[in-house]
Design an enzyme around this catalytic site. Structure first.
Site, PDB file in Angstrom:
ATOM      1  N   TYR A 169       8.837  51.227  55.507  1.00 27.69           N
ATOM      2  CA  TYR A 169       7.558  51.339  54.783  1.00 27.69           C
ATOM      3  C   TYR A 169       6.475  51.877  55.739  1.00 27.69           C
ATOM      4  O   TYR A 169       5.553  52.571  55.339  1.00 27.69           O
ATOM      5  CB  TYR A 169       7.171  49.983  54.181  1.00 27.69           C
ATOM      6  CG  TYR A 169       6.201  50.096  53.025  1.00 27.69           C
ATOM      7  CD1 TYR A 169       6.543  50.782  51.859  1.00 27.69           C
ATOM      8  CD2 TYR A 169       4.940  49.518  53.098  1.00 27.69           C
ATOM      9  CE1 TYR A 169       5.649  50.882  50.801  1.00 27.69           C
ATOM     10  CE2 TYR A 169       4.043  49.608  52.043  1.00 27.69           C
ATOM     11  CZ  TYR A 169       4.403  50.288  50.899  1.00 27.69           C
ATOM     12  OH  TYR A 169       3.513  50.378  49.852  1.00 27.69           O
ATOM     13  N   LYS A 176      -1.753  50.324  53.291  1.00 23.17           N
ATOM     14  CA  LYS A 176      -1.975  49.270  52.290  1.00 23.17           C
ATOM     15  C   LYS A 176      -2.822  48.128  52.871  1.00 23.17           C
ATOM     16  O   LYS A 176      -3.604  47.508  52.152  1.00 23.17           O
ATOM     17  CB  LYS A 176      -0.642  48.716  51.768  1.00 23.17           C
ATOM     18  CG  LYS A 176       0.163  49.698  50.924  1.00 23.17           C
ATOM     19  CD  LYS A 176      -0.562  50.146  49.668  1.00 23.17           C
ATOM     20  CE  LYS A 176       0.363  50.889  48.711  1.00 23.17           C
ATOM     21  NZ  LYS A 176      -0.393  51.615  47.667  1.00 23.17           N
TER      22      LYS A 176
HETATM   23  P1  NAD Z   1       4.197  57.001  40.990  1.00 24.98           P
HETATM   24  O1  NAD Z   1       4.849  58.078  41.796  1.00 24.98           O
HETATM   25  O2  NAD Z   1       4.477  56.959  39.559  1.00 24.98           O
HETATM   26  O3  NAD Z   1       2.618  57.030  41.208  1.00 24.98           O
HETATM   27  C1  NAD Z   1       2.014  57.491  42.383  1.00 24.98           C
HETATM   28  C2  NAD Z   1       0.911  58.414  41.946  1.00 24.98           C
HETATM   29  O4  NAD Z   1       0.133  58.850  43.058  1.00 24.98           O
HETATM   30  C3  NAD Z   1       1.449  59.685  41.265  1.00 24.98           C
HETATM   31  O5  NAD Z   1       0.930  59.788  39.966  1.00 24.98           O
HETATM   32  C4  NAD Z   1       0.900  60.801  42.114  1.00 24.98           C
HETATM   33  O6  NAD Z   1       0.548  61.944  41.373  1.00 24.98           O
HETATM   34  C5  NAD Z   1      -0.322  60.132  42.721  1.00 24.98           C
HETATM   35  N1  NAD Z   1      -0.827  60.852  43.882  1.00 24.98           N
HETATM   36  C6  NAD Z   1      -0.216  61.052  45.085  1.00 24.98           C
HETATM   37  N2  NAD Z   1      -1.008  61.807  45.868  1.00 24.98           N
HETATM   38  C7  NAD Z   1      -2.137  62.056  45.150  1.00 24.98           C
HETATM   39  C8  NAD Z   1      -3.313  62.800  45.400  1.00 24.98           C
HETATM   40  N3  NAD Z   1      -3.525  63.447  46.563  1.00 24.98           N
HETATM   41  N4  NAD Z   1      -4.259  62.862  44.427  1.00 24.98           N
HETATM   42  C9  NAD Z   1      -4.068  62.244  43.228  1.00 24.98           C
HETATM   43  N5  NAD Z   1      -2.970  61.538  42.934  1.00 24.98           N
HETATM   44  C10 NAD Z   1      -2.013  61.454  43.883  1.00 24.98           C
HETATM   45  O7  NAD Z   1       4.649  55.646  41.698  1.00 24.98           O
HETATM   46  P2  NAD Z   1       4.118  54.142  41.512  1.00 24.98           P
HETATM   47  O8  NAD Z   1       5.160  53.301  42.125  1.00 24.98           O
HETATM   48  O9  NAD Z   1       3.684  53.901  40.127  1.00 24.98           O
HETATM   49  O10 NAD Z   1       2.868  54.098  42.489  1.00 24.98           O
HETATM   50  C11 NAD Z   1       1.579  53.683  42.084  1.00 24.98           C
HETATM   51  C12 NAD Z   1       0.973  52.766  43.116  1.00 24.98           C
HETATM   52  O11 NAD Z   1       1.711  51.553  43.148  1.00 24.98           O
HETATM   53  C13 NAD Z   1       1.001  53.312  44.542  1.00 24.98           C
HETATM   54  O12 NAD Z   1      -0.209  52.953  45.187  1.00 24.98           O
HETATM   55  C14 NAD Z   1       2.160  52.566  45.146  1.00 24.98           C
HETATM   56  O13 NAD Z   1       2.060  52.461  46.564  1.00 24.98           O
HETATM   57  C15 NAD Z   1       1.958  51.220  44.479  1.00 24.98           C
HETATM   58  N6  NAD Z   1       3.105  50.298  44.543  1.00 24.98           N
HETATM   59  C16 NAD Z   1       4.329  50.690  44.081  1.00 24.98           C
HETATM   60  C17 NAD Z   1       5.388  49.809  44.159  1.00 24.98           C
HETATM   61  C18 NAD Z   1       6.760  50.213  43.689  1.00 24.98           C
HETATM   62  O14 NAD Z   1       7.745  49.592  44.095  1.00 24.98           O
HETATM   63  N7  NAD Z   1       6.883  51.212  42.841  1.00 24.98           N
HETATM   64  C19 NAD Z   1       5.208  48.515  44.678  1.00 24.98           C
HETATM   65  C20 NAD Z   1       3.947  48.144  45.123  1.00 24.98           C
HETATM   66  C21 NAD Z   1       2.888  49.051  45.051  1.00 24.98           C
END
Ligand code: NAD
Length: 269
Positions: A169, A176
């Site tokens: 990570y 984060k």
């Molecule tokens: P996801 O890929 O569906 O969403 C990530 C989003 O970030 C995408 O829509 C992408 O277009 C956007 N993004 C990236 N760079 C960008 C930029 N420069 N400008 C605008 N948008 C941008 O994946 P997700 O898992 O839904 O992620 C959403 C959030 O949840 C993130 O912050 C991720 O770290 C967090 N998260 C995810 C998990 C998991 O296991 N999936 C767990 C904890 C936290």
């Protein structure tokens, strides 16, 4: 239950968001955590606006947004002040104000999500911090004048790698940690205007962003059984928490990082 299944929308939120307007950043496809939150807000009657990043994702985001009657679907790279200015001025023009902002955006170079953290380049560190942490500050500053007098709620997405070492990570864990600190400082600043800022620390869910973390699939397979609830979460669990934080139950919750992780964070060995 699939996160596209209408029955998975929690009926306790029915109608509670009527007349409310929400800006959703971070939908890439139907698996996105932002989409799960958007669906809950929509089920409660909220009106929605979405960003998308680039033309390729527009093809995925636009039909989803239209399926929930989105009133605004605009491009916006969260790393660009100009694009953020344009996006938020369009929101202002359309609605005049907003009630909720969902920040569900993160990015790090793939080579920085594997191997040794010590190898992280200056540029890789900068990009991860900019898109995954600073973008919350940049958006909150633009949302603040639109939320005045509306008891607004800003919700971001974090992960346990902010607090403890999760191999691979790496720089995202550092970003984060910064994001959670930004949540607290923003909560203090914006709290004077009754705007709340919270983070959801979610357990692993298979999404586009998650697939960028090396060995994510293995991690996901083993994660659930080690939690107190002995099962993984799904996107709808995050959707329900996002909606809760926007709704009346969240009225005096701010600056917090709330876990939606089947209790994983309480475990030692
Ligand atoms: P996801 O890929 O569906 O969403 C990530 C989003 O970030 C995408 O829509 C992408 O277009 C956007 N993004 C990236 N760079 C960008 C930029 N420069 N400008 C605008 N948008 C941008 O994946 P997700 O898992 O839904 O992620 C959403 C959030 O949840 C993130 O912050 C991720 O770290 C967090 N998260 C995810 C998990 C998991 O296991 N999936 C767990 C904890 C936290």
């Amino acid at each position: 239950m699939s996160n596209t299944d209408e029955k998975s929308v929690d009926p306790i939120f029915a109608k509670i968001f009527e007349g409310k307007k929400a800006v959703i950043f971070g939908v890439a496809n139907e698996r996105s955590l932002a989409w799960a939150i958007a669906r809950q807000l929509h089920a409660g009657g909220a009106r929605l606006a979405f960003n998308y990043l680039g033309e390729a994702l527009e093809r995925r985001v636009r039909p989803l947004a239209e399926s929930v009657g989105a009133e605004l679907v605009e491009p916006c790279n969260a790393g660009s002040d100009e694009e953020l200015d344009t996006f938020f001025s369009k929101v202002k023009e359309k609605w005049g104000h907003i009630d909720y902002l969902i920040h569900s955006v993160a990015y790090a170079n793939r080579e920085d999500l594997e191997g040794r953290f010590v190898e992280t380049s200056r540029e890789g560190f900068r990009v991860a911090m900019d898109i995954s942490a600073y973008s919350l500050v940049a958006m909150a500053r633009r949302a603040e004048p639109l939320m005045e007098g509306r008891e607004g709620s800003i919700v971001t997405l974090s992960y346990y790698g902010a607090e403890k070492v999760v191999p691979n990570y790496n720089v995202m864990g550092v970003a984060k940690a910064a994001l959670e600190a930004c949540t607290r400082y923003l909560a203090w600043d914006l709290g004077a205007k009754k705007i709340r800022v919270n983070a959801i620390s979610a357990g692993p869910v298979k999404t586009l962003a998650a697939s960028g973390v090396r060995n994510f699939r293995d991690m996901l397979a083993k994660a659930g059984e080690k939690t107190p609830l002995r099962e993984n979460i799904n996107a709808d669990d995050v959707g329900a928490m996002g909606a809760f934080l926007c709704g009346p139950g969240g009225r005096h919750i701010t600056g917090a990082t709330l876990y939606v992780d089947s209790g994983a964070h309480i475990m030692g060995a």
